[in-house]
Motif scaffolding. Structure first.
Motif: not given
Lengths: 1140, 293
Positions: A745, A747-749, A751-752, A755, A771, A773, B112, B115-117, B176, B179-180, B182-183, B186-187, B190
């Motif tokens: 989590a 890592r994702h934040i 990335t956010a 961006i 941007p 990750p 994942l 890009f996150f792997k 972007p 990617l956003q 994806v994030v 995921f969140m 989560y």
């Protein structure tokens, strides 16, 4: 193949390898000397059995233990000095040899036959096999001469005094010329010195027939051509172990000392120059001639004096020996005008007689007190005298000062023992003494090593060095400077005549730019008795060393006095036509000289401009005679086509652009959390990037376009585009409860955030961003910044783990370490070293040169950038016994010296950044290091933030690689110093940057078209490729994103290491290397049994009962070609070297 | 390593009695069959793949033992797609799994995006090929050793070197907004999982309370579970505190034997230090560290 891996020799670089040297390489001690395999070369903590430790103590033992405890630091030093003394004093066996040889020679000398009397200029009585050791200029002088057996033969000098030391043992034997050969008038016009030379020639002629004498050579005492000596060595195998130096001298008291007053004349101008003296003018004084004749009268008296002193003070001999070692390491004890062992003894005697030291002091204290005295006393102004009650005819100190630069008067009161010494030499001595005193008391320095064990050759000590070649030109400078009477005083030795005047001139011209000007002492010539004495012009070049004042040395302006001030004329006289009137911003109009130079690399050579200008103007020495070795090595890091530059300006540009970015990041509006820190984490941001990134302008037509973002993408048909270095910047975000407590989590934040930052930067400042990750790339000012968002608790989260029982445990792991390295340690190191660069201007340059060398020698994977920067930083933070390097070149030399001579096995290298470590810290670090040596990295670097682990060298280098680095560094240092100091060398200095490739098993040659950094190669490539760059103004923002961090060579290397890392090592110069060198690991080629976990690139060989696997070499070589398709030119497998 | 039969040590192997006649499979000791593999038809050298049926104690559903072929020594340029196509000649392949080391299936976790792997190692791999039919395994195992498989043919070009790197570079771009997305997804996921977890814990606590027949655990602090953090560090802190307390209470210089022992220890310390210094000097001497030039 095994032999190449053992890597004991670097035959490629230098044909002969010295056995001695190899044993000095401490890390390979174990390999090269199998008999030491018991571990003699390494430190083991003492192991005493419990019974030994706890047995009842005796009173004596208790005392001893307590004493050793209380004196620890001092007693260790004391023990070390005692050991050193054991190494330099003569053994009993050697003394017996010497005594018996002296006996033989003395007896031989007593039987020298008489010869008939002849005119002094008649040399017919000498056989042609023996020449007269004298430069007969003018050809003749009056007087008669005949050979006669010596009146007496006595030992003088250091041997009877017991201060004679190894190496180069010389024993002095004084032969008294019988009174009937000499006359009172012989003082005049070199008659006596010529008779002395003839007498020696006579002795040589007689001794030549004896079989006991090994070799006979002539030399002269301390380079004084008026005082020739005869060098004898014994025959047989001892011939090189010691030398007997035969002096000839008049009987004691034969000449009246008052005749040698420094203001009297003993060489007539008429005789010397053949010119008639004009009436009324008096003859010029000849102080140097006088003192050299007087010096022959006194050796016995001096010996008596010194023996009397040493009989009172028991440690005198040891003290002198230590002082001699100290002088020798500083190259001050040999050559013309040196501070020799005799002066050292006299100095101690002076200190004893003036009660500055007491009779009961130890050798250690004697050394300390004499250095203290030297550091604090300026003999060029306040001379000292050993004479208790000189007779009325003896000259006063003031008279001595008028005639000589350095004054130290002997016990008779008539002789200045430092007559030949230049003021510069004494200043150097003083400087050395004060530097030594400074670090002696510093508990963080290994005092013993710096004080007595480290040699300080000029090229490694001085920041800049220049040489005067073709010394014959000095003859004309003597004329130009009007030094004819001085030339007569020095008996035609124009080098010694002109030297003091040149030194004064340079000192005046360089002024505040330098701390110290030193010069090499002309070596004492030696020549066989069969040949003529060498001419003055045969001397090797004279070297001068400059110790620069970093603030002022490179200033382009020399501001003189105001135009109407009385000193203006003087200024104009000194600078000649270069001096011009200039008006300054503050309104003043003054005389000034402006030197050329735009970049630091040019400005660094301002001293060179000054020196060549002054020498040409005042001493008639042409530019071609001056060989300036201040910045010869700098070429290899030079860039810039129009104005040569060594990267200082480019680095500054990068730092300025970064500062701007940092400000803009702080000022961003619209971020959900605030930024707490922006830190640079790239060598370019601390001025140590070998080739700092330069702002680039990209031509779009050269590239393909990516579909969605329209970013540039390399085209397959074109050469590889120019490499754009990403400059890492760490951006710490505020901590908050909103951050999740989970690694993925987080890592994702992050990335956010990348961006979001990208969007904001694009919107508010117009930068093109990309941007992803891991980071955010920002294209700004033609440079690429790579911003990484960091969250300070992430490493902690990575370390936490739940056990099955639900217990939360904290375990260190590699992922967390890598993260901390990137977000904590690297930024800190960058800012600390950035600070160091602000204090020491040449730090960055030294780092860059050092790293260029490491890269060129293919070591950049083993000694990483950060490690190298820290190693160089240690040279600046703890320079003892030197001063901090004042030029990149000397920085490189000391770096090589450090690499090759530091005892990596038994010592930690402590880099005291910001001076945060204190003496107890040092002890703690050393003890921790000793306690767990085996488990620590081979190259151990301790810093204030990292006392126990050596973070930077954990992964590399390995033992074998460090060993290799040490050997190559030692060779490179030797070669480079040779290149720099010897003008006869054919090769250029780049030779130390060309790696020996013979040791490797496979060479993969790359297609230069696909090597983006080709322009940085050590030897410039003949073909240059277009790499999609355009000239012109660089836009500060906007534009399409160029191709970033795309380097086929490093991509290829990464693939090779991933696939074959278990089987081979891969080496490549990261700065434009076009060869990848491959070395098989010998272990990988030992057949092993079939294991499913170890089958990579192997094949099975069935051999009877056994099925073994071996690497599938043909397929591997094929893979090299397949993986690097388009990049590889050829794969050169050197099968003849393989032995599996 | 979870697989039971892959002993990591030496395997005592029966000698191979077969002569490797051409056109026949070559079986090496250990039960593996050797299959040659060439990059292109004009390559000179061949890599040797070693294949065998997959056999482990703990069976997993996605690697059924009878239909899975285990591969050793897969070169870096063979992707899963390439292997799948190569082995399709023995029967249709369900799927292929390439890994750095032999071992069990990937650990479960949230899925994942590309890009996150974590970056994969580009080295030699081991592979698991799952066929549709069990017969394909034996077909593969009897593949003649002198007929190499071809990685790169005209129909199927495998990019390596500069071509591959340019492709990689091109693929590294990600818009972007994508990617956003994806994030965000995921969140969201989560947060959902977090909420579920919290619910589950609450449920468990309640259940425990009920099981203890109405007895309620009383502890210090506002919330029972948080009062005492259940972590190793906390445990250690408590232990250290206790031992400190014990030490404080202990009498140090009370008995004569204590005093005597202390003195003895001191002398032993001094002796040790002295001995160490002596050794240090001896070592330096042995290294000729005192020869100045």
């Amino acid at each position: 193949m095994l032999t190449t891996l053992a890597w004991t020799a670097v035959k490629q670089m230098v044909p002969s390898e010295n056995q001695e040297e190899e044993s000095q390489v401490s890390v390979n001690g174990k390999r090269s000397k199998p008999e030491d395999a018991g571990g003699e070369g390494e430190y083991h903590p003492a192991k005493l059995s419990r019974r030994d430790l706890y047995k009842p103590p005796t009173a004596e033992e208790l005392n001893q233990l307590k004493e050793a405890e209380s004196l620890f630091h001092c007693s260790l030093l004391k023990m070390q000095m005692e050991e050193l003394l054991k190494e330099v004093v003569l053994s009993e066996r050697r003394k017996q040899q010497i005594d018996s040889f002296i006996q033989t020679v003395t007896e031989l000398l007593r039987t020298v036959p008489d010869s008939p009397q002849v005119e002094l200029s008649d040399l017919s009585w000498l056989s042609s096999a023996v020449k007269v050791p004298f430069l007969l200029v003018p050809k003749t002088t009056k007087g008669k001469f005949h050979m006669a057996p010596p009146a007496s033969v006595d030992l003088i000098g250091s041997y009877p005094l017991g201060t004679c030391t190894k190496p180069r043992i010389t024993v002095d034997l004084a032969v008294t010329i019988p009174a009937n050969v000499l006359q009172q008038k012989d003082v005049l016009n070199q008659r006596y010195p010529r008779k002395r030379a003839l007498y020696l020639a006579g002795l040589a002629q007689y001794l030549a027939s004896s079989s006991d004498i090994g070799s006979m050579r002539y030399s002269c005492l301390h380079g004084n051509r008026l005082r020739p000596v005869l060098l004898l060595t014994p025959s047989g195998k001892d011939s090189s172990s010691f030398t007997l130096r035969v002096h000839a001298g008049p009987p004691p008291g034969f000449f009246k000392p008052s005749r040698f007053h420094p203001q009297r004349n003993n060489i007539r101008t008429e005789w010397y120059s053949g010119l008639q003296m004009s009436q009324g003018s008096s003859e010029p004084p000849t102080p140097h001639y006088n003192s050299s004749v007087l010096g022959d009268l006194l050796p016995r008296a001096h010996l008596q004096f010194l023996s009397a002193v040493s009989s009172q003070c028991s440690a005198l001999a040891d003290g002198v020996a230590l002082l001699k070692v100290w002088l020798r390491q500083r190259e001050l004890d040999q050559g013309t005008g040196c501070f020799n062992g005799f002066l050292a003894s006299m100095l101690l005697a002076y200190l004893l007689t003036t009660h500055r030291i007491s009779n009961s002091m130890t050798a250690y204290q004697l050394l300390r007190n004499s250095l203290n005295f030297l550091a604090s006393t300026d003999l060029t102004v306040n001379g000292i005298s050993l004479a208790r009650d000189p007779d009325a005819t003896a000259p006063s100190l003031a008279e001595f000062h008028n005639a000589f630069q350095v004054v130290f008067v002997d016990p008779s009161g008539h002789l200045n023992m430092c007559a030949d010494m230049t003021a510069s030499t004494y200043k150097q001595l003083q400087h050395e003494a004060s530097v030594s005193m400074e670090f002696w008391d510093n508990p963080t320095v290994d005092g013993f090593d710096s004080l007595l064990m480290t040699p300080k050759p000029m090229i490694r000590t001085s920041d800049h060095v220049f040489q005067l070649c073709e010394l014959v030109k000095l003859q004309s400078s003597c004329k130009k400077m009007d030094l004819l009477s001085e030339l007569m005083d020095h008996s035609g030795n124009y080098v010694q005549t002109a030297l003091p005047f040149i030194l004064t001139l340079l000192q005046q011209g360089l002024g505040q730019r330098i701390h110290l000007l030193t010069h090499s002492l002309s070596p004492v010539p030696e020549w066989p008795v069969e040949s003529e004495a060498p001419k003055h012009k045969d001397q090797p070049p004279l070297s001068f060393g400059l110790l620069l004042n970093p603030e002022l040395a490179a200033s382009a302006l020399e501001r003189g006095p105001a135009a109407d001030s009385p000193t203006a004329a003087e200024f104009r006289q000194l600078w000649g036509s270069r001096s011009e009137l200039r008006r300054f911003q503050d309104g003043s109009i003054t005389e000034a000289v402006v030197w050329g130079g735009e970049t630091m690399c040019q400005k660094r050579l301002v001293p060179r401009q000054i020196i060549t200008h002054l020498l040409q103007l005042h001493a008639d020495i042409p530019d071609s005679c001056i060989r300036y070795v201040g910045a010869m090595v700098d070429d290899v890091i030079q860039t810039g086509s129009e104005v040569p530059s060594t990267g200082e300006e480019e680095s500054l540009l990068v730092v300025q652009s970064y500062d701007d970015l940092s400000r803009k990041l702080w000022g961003l509006k619209g971020l959900p959390l605030s930024i707490t820190a922006v830190q640079g984490a790239h060598p370019a941001l601390r001025y140590t990037q070998v080739f700092p990134p330069v702002p680039l302008k990209v031509g779009y037509s050269f590239f393909d376009r990516e579909k969605t973002s329209r970013s540039l993408v390399p085209k397959e048909s074109k050469p590889c585009p120019a490499y754009i270095t990403p400059i890492t910047v760490i951006c710490h975000m505020e901590g908050s409860g909103k951050w999740p407590h989970d690694r993925l989590a987080i890592r994702h934040i992050r990335t956010a955030f990348h961006i979001r930052l990208g969007v904001l930067l694009e919107k508010q400042h117009g930068y093109t961003c990309k941007p992803c990750p891991a980071h955010l790339d920002v294209w700004k000012d033609g440079l690429l910044f790579r911003i990484q968002v960091a969250y300070h608790r992430e490493a902690q989260v990575l370390r936490e783990r739940m056990t099955d029982k639900g217990l939360l445990v904290v375990r260190d792991n590699e992922e967390a370490q890598t993260l901390e390295m990137a977000t904590v340690h690297k930024p800190l190191l960058t800012s600390t070293l950035h600070g160091l660069q602000q204090q020491h201007q040449s730090f960055g340059g030294s780092c860059r040169l050092a790293k260029r060398w490491l890269g060129a020698q293919l070591f950049s994977k083993d000694i990483t950038e950060d490690t190298a920067d820290l190693l160089v930083a240690s040279l600046f933070l703890q320079p003892a016994p030197f001063t901090p390097p004042g030029s990149p070149q000397v920085g490189l030399l000391r770096f090589l010296c450090l690499l090759s001579s530091f005892d990596w096995r038994n010592n930690p290298l402590i880099v005291n950044l910001n001076n945060q470590l204190t003496a107890p810290d040092y002890t703690e670090i050393r003890n921790d290091f000793m306690a767990s040596r085996e488990s620590l990295p081979v190259l151990f670097l301790a810093t204030p933030k990292d006392k126990k682990q050596s973070l930077w060298t954990k992964r590399a280098p390995s033992v074998q690689m460090l060993q290799r680095v040490v050997v190559v560094a030692a060779e490179s240092l030797k070669l480079l110093e040779h290149q720099l100091m010897d003008r006869e060398q054919i090769q250029d200095v780049r030779v130390v940057m060309r790696p020996p490739l013979d040791a490797y098993d496979v060479l993969i040659h790359l297609n230069p078209k696909q090597v983006p950094l080709l322009a940085q190669a050590v030897d410039p490539h003949p073909v240059t490729f277009s790499r999609g760059l355009m000239a012109g103004r660089i836009a500060p923002s906007g534009g399409a994103l160029p191709v970033i961090d795309y380097n086929p060579v490093s991509l290829y290397l990464a693939e090779l290491r991933d696939a074959f890392g278990d089987l081979a090592l891969f080496f490549c110069d990261p700065h434009g290397g076009t060869v990848i060198a491959v070395l098989w690991k010998p272990k990988a080629f030992v057949p092993i049994g079939f294991k499913t976990s170890q089958m990579s690139a192997r094949k099975v060989e069935v051999n009877g009962e056994q099925a073994n696997t071996i690497p599938n070499v043909e397929a591997i070589l094929e893979d090299f070609r397949i993986l690097g398709k388009g990049l590889i030119k050829s794969v050169d497998a050197r099968t003849e070297k393989w032995s599996f | 390593m979870a697989a039971g039969n892959f002993v990591s040590g030496h395997i005592k192997m029966a000698p191979s009695t077969k002569k490797h006649a051409s056109g026949r499979a070559c079986v090496v000791p250990g039960g593996f069959t050797e299959i040659s593999l060439k990059f292109t038809s004009d390559s000179v050298a061949t890599h040797k793949l070693y294949v065998k049926e997959h056999k482990v104690r703990a069976q997993t559903s996605h690697r059924p033992m009878d239909r899975t072929l285990f591969l050793l020594n897969v070169p870096p340029y063979c992707s899963e797609v390439v292997i799948k196509e190569l082995f399709s000649q023995f029967g249709s392949v369900q799927w292929v799994d390439l890994r750095d080391h032999p071992g069990s299936s990937p650990e479960s976790g949230p899925k994942l995006s590309r890009f996150f792997k974590p970056a994969e190692k580009q080295g030699f791999k081991v592979g698991y090929v799952v066929f549709q039919n069990a017969a394909s395994v034996s077909a593969a195992k009897s593949h003649p050793h002198d007929t190499p498989l071809l990685v790169c043919t005209e129909q199927r070009t495998v990019k390596t070197g500069v071509q591959k790197w340019i492709e990689q570079y091109t693929q590294s771009f990600c818009a972007p907004d994508k990617l956003q997305q994806v994030v965000d997804s995921f969140m969201e996921d989560y947060d959902k999982r977090k909420a579920e977890e919290a619910d589950r814990q609450k449920e468990e606590a309640k259940q425990q309370e009920e099981e203890e027949e109405g007895w309620v655990k009383v502890s210090r602090g506002p919330k029972g579970t948080k009062a005492r953090p259940h972590s190793e560090a906390a445990n250690k802190r408590t232990l250290a505190k206790e031992s400190r307390n014990r030490k404080r209470k202990e009498l140090m210089n009370f008995y004569t034997w204590q005093h005597k022992n202390m003195q003895k220890d001191q002398i032993a310390d001094l002796r040790k230090k002295f001995e160490e210094d002596k050794q240090r000097i001896a070592l330096l001497r042995a290294q000729r560290k005192f020869r100045p030039y």
